[in-house]
Design a protein around this motif. Structure first.
Motif, PDB file in Angstrom:
ATOM      1  N   THR A  28     -22.012 -20.325  34.470  1.00 41.23           N
ATOM      2  CA  THR A  28     -22.314 -19.021  35.051  1.00 41.23           C
ATOM      3  C   THR A  28     -21.048 -18.415  35.630  1.00 41.23           C
ATOM      4  O   THR A  28     -20.780 -17.230  35.453  1.00 41.23           O
ATOM      5  CB  THR A  28     -23.420 -19.146  36.113  1.00 41.23           C
ATOM      6  OG1 THR A  28     -24.612 -19.601  35.457  1.00 41.23           O
ATOM      7  CG2 THR A  28     -23.692 -17.826  36.793  1.00 41.23           C
ATOM      8  N   THR A  29     -20.254 -19.230  36.325  1.00 36.88           N
ATOM      9  CA  THR A  29     -18.904 -18.830  36.702  1.00 36.88           C
ATOM     10  C   THR A  29     -17.974 -19.579  35.766  1.00 36.88           C
ATOM     11  O   THR A  29     -17.819 -20.794  35.874  1.00 36.88           O
ATOM     12  CB  THR A  29     -18.590 -19.168  38.170  1.00 36.88           C
ATOM     13  OG1 THR A  29     -19.529 -18.494  39.009  1.00 36.88           O
ATOM     14  CG2 THR A  29     -17.181 -18.752  38.549  1.00 36.88           C
ATOM     15  N   THR A  30     -17.424 -18.875  34.808  1.00 29.10           N
ATOM     16  CA  THR A  30     -16.566 -19.474  33.797  1.00 29.10           C
ATOM     17  C   THR A  30     -15.123 -19.439  34.268  1.00 29.10           C
ATOM     18  O   THR A  30     -14.610 -18.376  34.627  1.00 29.10           O
ATOM     19  CB  THR A  30     -16.713 -18.718  32.461  1.00 29.10           C
ATOM     20  OG1 THR A  30     -18.027 -18.967  31.951  1.00 29.10           O
ATOM     21  CG2 THR A  30     -15.685 -19.155  31.439  1.00 29.10           C
ATOM     22  N   GLY A  31     -14.491 -20.596  34.269  1.00 32.43           N
ATOM     23  CA  GLY A  31     -13.065 -20.669  34.547  1.00 32.43           C
ATOM     24  C   GLY A  31     -12.309 -20.441  33.248  1.00 32.43           C
ATOM     25  O   GLY A  31     -12.749 -20.886  32.189  1.00 32.43           O
ATOM     26  N   TRP A  32     -11.176 -19.732  33.319  1.00 32.28           N
ATOM     27  CA  TRP A  32     -10.389 -19.478  32.121  1.00 32.28           C
ATOM     28  C   TRP A  32      -8.904 -19.600  32.428  1.00 32.28           C
ATOM     29  O   TRP A  32      -8.472 -19.358  33.554  1.00 32.28           O
ATOM     30  CB  TRP A  32     -10.702 -18.114  31.503  1.00 32.28           C
ATOM     31  CG  TRP A  32     -10.388 -16.950  32.404  1.00 32.28           C
ATOM     32  CD1 TRP A  32     -11.205 -16.388  33.327  1.00 32.28           C
ATOM     33  CD2 TRP A  32      -9.143 -16.239  32.480  1.00 32.28           C
ATOM     34  NE1 TRP A  32     -10.554 -15.371  33.976  1.00 32.28           N
ATOM     35  CE2 TRP A  32      -9.292 -15.257  33.476  1.00 32.28           C
ATOM     36  CE3 TRP A  32      -7.924 -16.336  31.815  1.00 32.28           C
ATOM     37  CZ2 TRP A  32      -8.263 -14.372  33.804  1.00 32.28           C
ATOM     38  CZ3 TRP A  32      -6.901 -15.462  32.135  1.00 32.28           C
ATOM     39  CH2 TRP A  32      -7.076 -14.497  33.124  1.00 32.28           C
ATOM     40  N   GLY A  90     -28.802 -30.193  35.855  1.00 30.11           N
ATOM     41  CA  GLY A  90     -30.146 -29.613  35.772  1.00 30.11           C
ATOM     42  C   GLY A  90     -30.381 -28.918  34.450  1.00 30.11           C
ATOM     43  O   GLY A  90     -29.454 -28.651  33.686  1.00 30.11           O
ATOM     44  N   THR A  91     -31.624 -28.613  34.204  1.00 34.49           N
ATOM     45  CA  THR A  91     -32.024 -27.971  32.956  1.00 34.49           C
ATOM     46  C   THR A  91     -31.416 -26.581  32.830  1.00 34.49           C
ATOM     47  O   THR A  91     -30.930 -26.206  31.762  1.00 34.49           O
ATOM     48  CB  THR A  91     -33.559 -27.886  32.874  1.00 34.49           C
ATOM     49  OG1 THR A  91     -34.096 -29.205  33.017  1.00 34.49           O
ATOM     50  CG2 THR A  91     -34.017 -27.299  31.563  1.00 34.49           C
ATOM     51  N   ASP A  92     -31.432 -25.797  33.907  1.00 35.11           N
ATOM     52  CA  ASP A  92     -30.881 -24.442  33.846  1.00 35.11           C
ATOM     53  C   ASP A  92     -29.401 -24.466  33.475  1.00 35.11           C
ATOM     54  O   ASP A  92     -28.955 -23.676  32.642  1.00 35.11           O
ATOM     55  CB  ASP A  92     -31.069 -23.710  35.171  1.00 35.11           C
ATOM     56  CG  ASP A  92     -32.519 -23.309  35.404  1.00 35.11           C
ATOM     57  OD1 ASP A  92     -33.316 -23.321  34.435  1.00 35.11           O
ATOM     58  OD2 ASP A  92     -32.851 -22.992  36.561  1.00 35.11           O
ATOM     59  N   ALA A  93     -28.634 -25.363  34.096  1.00 36.93           N
ATOM     60  CA  ALA A  93     -27.203 -25.472  33.784  1.00 36.93           C
ATOM     61  C   ALA A  93     -26.993 -25.835  32.319  1.00 36.93           C
ATOM     62  O   ALA A  93     -26.092 -25.302  31.658  1.00 36.93           O
ATOM     63  CB  ALA A  93     -26.530 -26.501  34.687  1.00 36.93           C
ATOM     64  N   GLY A  98     -25.277 -24.288  26.958  1.00 38.05           N
ATOM     65  CA  GLY A  98     -25.576 -24.226  25.530  1.00 38.05           C
ATOM     66  C   GLY A  98     -25.500 -22.814  24.990  1.00 38.05           C
ATOM     67  O   GLY A  98     -24.971 -22.584  23.894  1.00 38.05           O
ATOM     68  N   GLY A  99     -26.009 -21.861  25.747  1.00 40.08           N
ATOM     69  CA  GLY A  99     -25.958 -20.463  25.321  1.00 40.08           C
ATOM     70  C   GLY A  99     -24.542 -19.928  25.270  1.00 40.08           C
ATOM     71  O   GLY A  99     -24.164 -19.221  24.324  1.00 40.08           O
ATOM     72  N   LEU A 100     -23.748 -20.261  26.277  1.00 34.49           N
ATOM     73  CA  LEU A 100     -22.350 -19.810  26.289  1.00 34.49           C
ATOM     74  C   LEU A 100     -21.553 -20.474  25.166  1.00 34.49           C
ATOM     75  O   LEU A 100     -20.728 -19.828  24.518  1.00 34.49           O
ATOM     76  CB  LEU A 100     -21.707 -20.076  27.646  1.00 34.49           C
ATOM     77  CG  LEU A 100     -22.213 -19.210  28.797  1.00 34.49           C
ATOM     78  CD1 LEU A 100     -21.669 -19.712  30.132  1.00 34.49           C
ATOM     79  CD2 LEU A 100     -21.867 -17.743  28.586  1.00 34.49           C
TER      80      LEU A 100
END
Length: 172
Positions: A28-32, A90-93, A98-100
């Motif tokens: 959700t917070t993506t590091g780049w 957790g499942t949400d994470a 997976g979506g990202l």
């Protein structure tokens, strides 16, 4: 281009040495962290938290647009490395990751950009010497390299980028 194909591409090109490469810690917070073709490294975080009225796919559309904007601003991305997570708290994470990852790999495939996941333990071991280093140790490792990461997500992306550069994406 599949994960397997990146190995062939890396063997025949000097991706890690002379081109723009991107490292990502997906979430959700993506590091780049991005190393441009001229060798300058920039890093940060991007939030893909859905808004109150967003549909389920808006997070992934924003991620797709962000990748396009990053490429537009930095020039062609030659390769992408990302943290390959095998276990989630957790499942949400797990669903978000997976979506990202699906969005990232589809984006890269459509543009012919090679990509490869790097196991969490490999990244942590390279950055700190310990394959199970905690968040504080990862931040300290990034700081030791002269960076000031906002959080552990950015620190992880910096570590992935340095791993990719220093090991030529696992080829060295």
């Amino acid at each position: 281009m599949s994960n397997r194909q990146i190995e062939t591409v890396c063997q025949h090109q000097t991706i890690a040495l002379s081109a723009t490469i991107l490292a990502l810690d997906l979430g959700t917070t993506t590091g780049w962290a991005l190393r441009s073709a001229d060798g300058i490294i920039t890093s940060g975080t991007a939030s893909f938290k859905p808004g109150r009225y967003d549909g389920g796919g808006m997070r992934y559309l924003r991620f797709t647009n962000w990748l396009g904007e990053l490429q537009r601003l930095s020039g062609p991305i030659a390769a992408i490395w990302f943290e390959e997570v095998r276990r989630h708290a957790g499942t949400d994470a797990a669903h978000v990751y997976g979506g990202l990852m699906a969005t990232l790999t589809a984006w890269a495939e459509m543009r012919g950009v090679p990509y490869q996941g790097v196991p969490v333990g490999t990244i942590k071991r390279h950055a700190t010497g310990k394959g199970n280093a905690n968040k504080a140790a990862m931040i300290a490792a990034a700081e030791a390299r002269g960076f000031s990461p906002a959080d552990d997500n950015e620190a992880d992306a910096i570590a992935i980028l340095h791993w990719a550069i220093e090991t030529e994406g696992g080829m060295a």
